[in-house]
Motif scaffolding. Structure first.
Motif, PDB file in Angstrom:
ATOM      1  N   ASN A   3       0.845  -1.130   0.093  1.00 28.43           N
ATOM      2  CA  ASN A   3       0.057  -0.007  -0.025  1.00 28.43           C
ATOM      3  C   ASN A   3       0.668   1.340   0.010  1.00 28.43           C
ATOM      4  N   SER A   4       2.038   1.119  -0.222  1.00 27.31           N
ATOM      5  CA  SER A   4       2.859   2.347  -0.261  1.00 27.31           C
ATOM      6  C   SER A   4       4.193   1.808  -1.137  1.00 27.31           C
ATOM      7  N   THR A   5       4.706   2.948  -1.698  1.00 33.07           N
ATOM      8  CA  THR A   5       5.947   2.645  -2.642  1.00 33.07           C
ATOM      9  C   THR A   5       7.133   2.948  -1.873  1.00 33.07           C
ATOM     10  N   GLY A   6       8.320   2.318  -2.594  1.00 31.08           N
ATOM     11  CA  GLY A   6       9.518   2.466  -2.045  1.00 31.08           C
ATOM     12  C   GLY A   6      10.093   1.089  -1.377  1.00 31.08           C
ATOM     13  N   LEU A   7      11.182   1.358  -0.369  1.00 30.84           N
ATOM     14  CA  LEU A   7      12.210   0.354   0.190  1.00 30.84           C
ATOM     15  C   LEU A   7      12.094   0.307   1.561  1.00 30.84           C
ATOM     16  N   ARG A   8      12.077  -0.758   2.292  1.00 24.14           N
ATOM     17  CA  ARG A   8      12.373  -0.615   3.627  1.00 24.14           C
ATOM     18  C   ARG A   8      13.476  -1.575   3.951  1.00 24.14           C
ATOM     19  N   VAL A   9      14.186  -1.368   4.987  1.00 23.68           N
ATOM     20  CA  VAL A   9      15.416  -2.172   5.177  1.00 23.68           C
ATOM     21  C   VAL A   9      15.177  -2.658   6.738  1.00 23.68           C
ATOM     22  N   LEU A  10      15.204  -3.963   6.918  1.00 26.77           N
ATOM     23  CA  LEU A  10      14.853  -4.533   8.210  1.00 26.77           C
ATOM     24  C   LEU A  10      16.273  -5.278   8.732  1.00 26.77           C
ATOM     25  N   VAL A  11      16.727  -4.687  10.030  1.00 26.87           N
ATOM     26  CA  VAL A  11      17.893  -5.377  10.819  1.00 26.87           C
ATOM     27  C   VAL A  11      17.333  -6.136  11.842  1.00 26.87           C
ATOM     28  N   PHE A  12      18.075  -7.230  11.762  1.00 29.61           N
ATOM     29  CA  PHE A  12      17.699  -8.168  12.785  1.00 29.61           C
ATOM     30  C   PHE A  12      18.829  -8.300  13.777  1.00 29.61           C
ATOM     31  N   ALA A  13      18.687  -8.138  15.176  1.00 28.78           N
ATOM     32  CA  ALA A  13      19.438  -8.047  16.134  1.00 28.78           C
ATOM     33  C   ALA A  13      19.116  -8.629  17.486  1.00 28.78           C
ATOM     34  N   LYS A  14      20.047  -9.354  18.219  1.00 23.50           N
ATOM     35  CA  LYS A  14      19.804  -9.564  19.668  1.00 23.50           C
ATOM     36  C   LYS A  14      20.103  -8.457  20.645  1.00 23.50           C
ATOM     37  N   ALA A  15      19.408  -8.287  21.620  1.00 25.80           N
ATOM     38  CA  ALA A  15      19.788  -7.397  22.737  1.00 25.80           C
ATOM     39  C   ALA A  15      21.222  -7.666  23.165  1.00 25.80           C
ATOM     40  N   VAL A  49      23.332   1.455   6.929  1.00 28.52           N
ATOM     41  CA  VAL A  49      22.076   1.434   6.443  1.00 28.52           C
ATOM     42  C   VAL A  49      21.735   2.842   6.406  1.00 28.52           C
ATOM     43  N   SER A  50      21.970   3.753   7.521  1.00 29.56           N
ATOM     44  CA  SER A  50      21.670   5.209   7.098  1.00 29.56           C
ATOM     45  C   SER A  50      22.491   5.902   6.202  1.00 29.56           C
ATOM     46  N   ARG A  51      23.666   5.418   5.854  1.00 31.78           N
ATOM     47  CA  ARG A  51      24.506   6.221   4.927  1.00 31.78           C
ATOM     48  C   ARG A  51      23.905   5.776   3.719  1.00 31.78           C
ATOM     49  N   ALA A  52      23.486   4.470   3.504  1.00 28.56           N
ATOM     50  CA  ALA A  52      22.755   4.034   1.973  1.00 28.56           C
ATOM     51  C   ALA A  52      21.587   4.730   1.616  1.00 28.56           C
ATOM     52  N   GLY A  53      20.707   5.398   2.674  1.00 31.72           N
ATOM     53  CA  GLY A  53      19.870   6.075   2.224  1.00 31.72           C
ATOM     54  C   GLY A  53      18.661   5.622   1.630  1.00 31.72           C
ATOM     55  N   LEU A  54      18.266   4.361   1.773  1.00 27.81           N
ATOM     56  CA  LEU A  54      17.388   3.665   0.753  1.00 27.81           C
ATOM     57  C   LEU A  54      15.884   3.717   1.094  1.00 27.81           C
ATOM     58  N   GLY A  55      15.580   3.959   2.531  1.00 30.37           N
ATOM     59  CA  GLY A  55      14.385   4.112   2.907  1.00 30.37           C
ATOM     60  C   GLY A  55      14.011   3.717   4.370  1.00 30.37           C
ATOM     61  N   ALA A  56      12.845   3.613   4.687  1.00 28.10           N
ATOM     62  CA  ALA A  56      12.727   3.427   6.214  1.00 28.10           C
ATOM     63  C   ALA A  56      13.304   2.295   6.878  1.00 28.10           C
ATOM     64  N   VAL A  57      13.706   2.285   8.105  1.00 31.49           N
ATOM     65  CA  VAL A  57      14.535   1.351   8.667  1.00 31.49           C
ATOM     66  C   VAL A  57      13.746   0.858   9.763  1.00 31.49           C
ATOM     67  N   GLU A  58      13.797  -0.613   9.912  1.00 23.55           N
ATOM     68  CA  GLU A  58      12.922  -1.430  11.203  1.00 23.55           C
ATOM     69  C   GLU A  58      14.216  -2.214  11.802  1.00 23.55           C
TER      70      GLU A  58
END
Length: 221
Positions: A3-15, A49-58
């Motif tokens: 329902n929206s355009t673009g790209l999201r980057v998902l980062v998996f991490a443990k505490a 990821v921020s430097r890549a500037g691709l879109g929203a980050v989760e």
């Protein structure tokens, strides 16, 4: 249909909790230093990821969504925190990718233990995904993968994959072929999972800051 355009980057991490992360690096690291390394690598990943500037980050968090370092990352990088669902890594990734595709057209998923992934590498993955194949992988030298990108839902491509084995990428290839799916692979990357990987980090001019003051014993080079 997203329902929206673009790209999201998902980062998996443990505490970054001592005794629960990077245990295969202990020794030569102490459990406290392993947690510090986990924290540094996650921040390094988010900077990349921020430097890549691709879109929203989760940031998809395991062990403790309320950990103070996750809150620091959220404030510093303006990212959305998500809780990883229960299940093996395949279930966690499948769920995260499927949910993200309800909000965007293209999704990249990476972990926090692969500092060799650069902003240019992420941009190359995004370009491949948007202009070439519907699935893209960044294979890892240890037989797994450090990145996956999708632009459509791909059910069950992570089922029956031997997570933690050296045949993860090869098993995934067989599943993709069996399902008649096409994909692209970027050059291999390396992650930090074994004691010998620490020497590689320490010897990399761009990454050695991650190891500053952490090693308590000599690393064979």
């Amino acid at each position: 249909m997203a329902n929206s355009t673009g790209l999201r980057v998902l980062v998996f991490a443990k505490a970054p909790i001592a005794g629960k992360v990077k245990t295969r690096l202990c020794p030569p690291l102490s459990s406290d230093d392993a947690a510090k390394l986990q924290q540094r690598m996650l921040r390094h990943t988010l900077i990349t990821v921020s430097r890549a500037g691709l879109g929203a980050v989760e940031l998809h968090c395991a062990n403790d969504l309320q950990h103070s370092f996750f809150a620091e990352c959220q404030n510093e990088f303006d990212i959305e925190l998500k809780h990883q669902v229960d299940g093996d890594l395949g279930v966690k990734m499948q769920t995260a990718l499927d949910q993200a595709l309800t909000r965007t057209d293209h999704v990249l998923l990476i972990g926090s233990d692969c500092p060799s992934i650069t902003a240019d590498y992420l941009r190359a993955a995004a370009l491949t995904l948007t202009s070439a194949k519907p699935i893209v992988f960044g294979p890892a030298e240890d037989g797994g993968y450090g990145l996956i990108g999708v632009r459509d839902r791909t059910p069950d491509i992570f089922s029956n994959v031997p997570w933690g084995a050296t045949s993860v990428m090869e098993s995934t290839r067989r599943i993709l072929i069996a399902k008649g799916l096409t994909w692209s692979e970027l050059p291999p990357v390396w992650d930090v999972d074994r004691p010998e990987d620490l020497a590689r980090v320490a010897g990399d001019a761009d990454l050695n800051y991650l190891m500053k003051e952490l090693l308590r014993v000599a690393i064979a080079r």
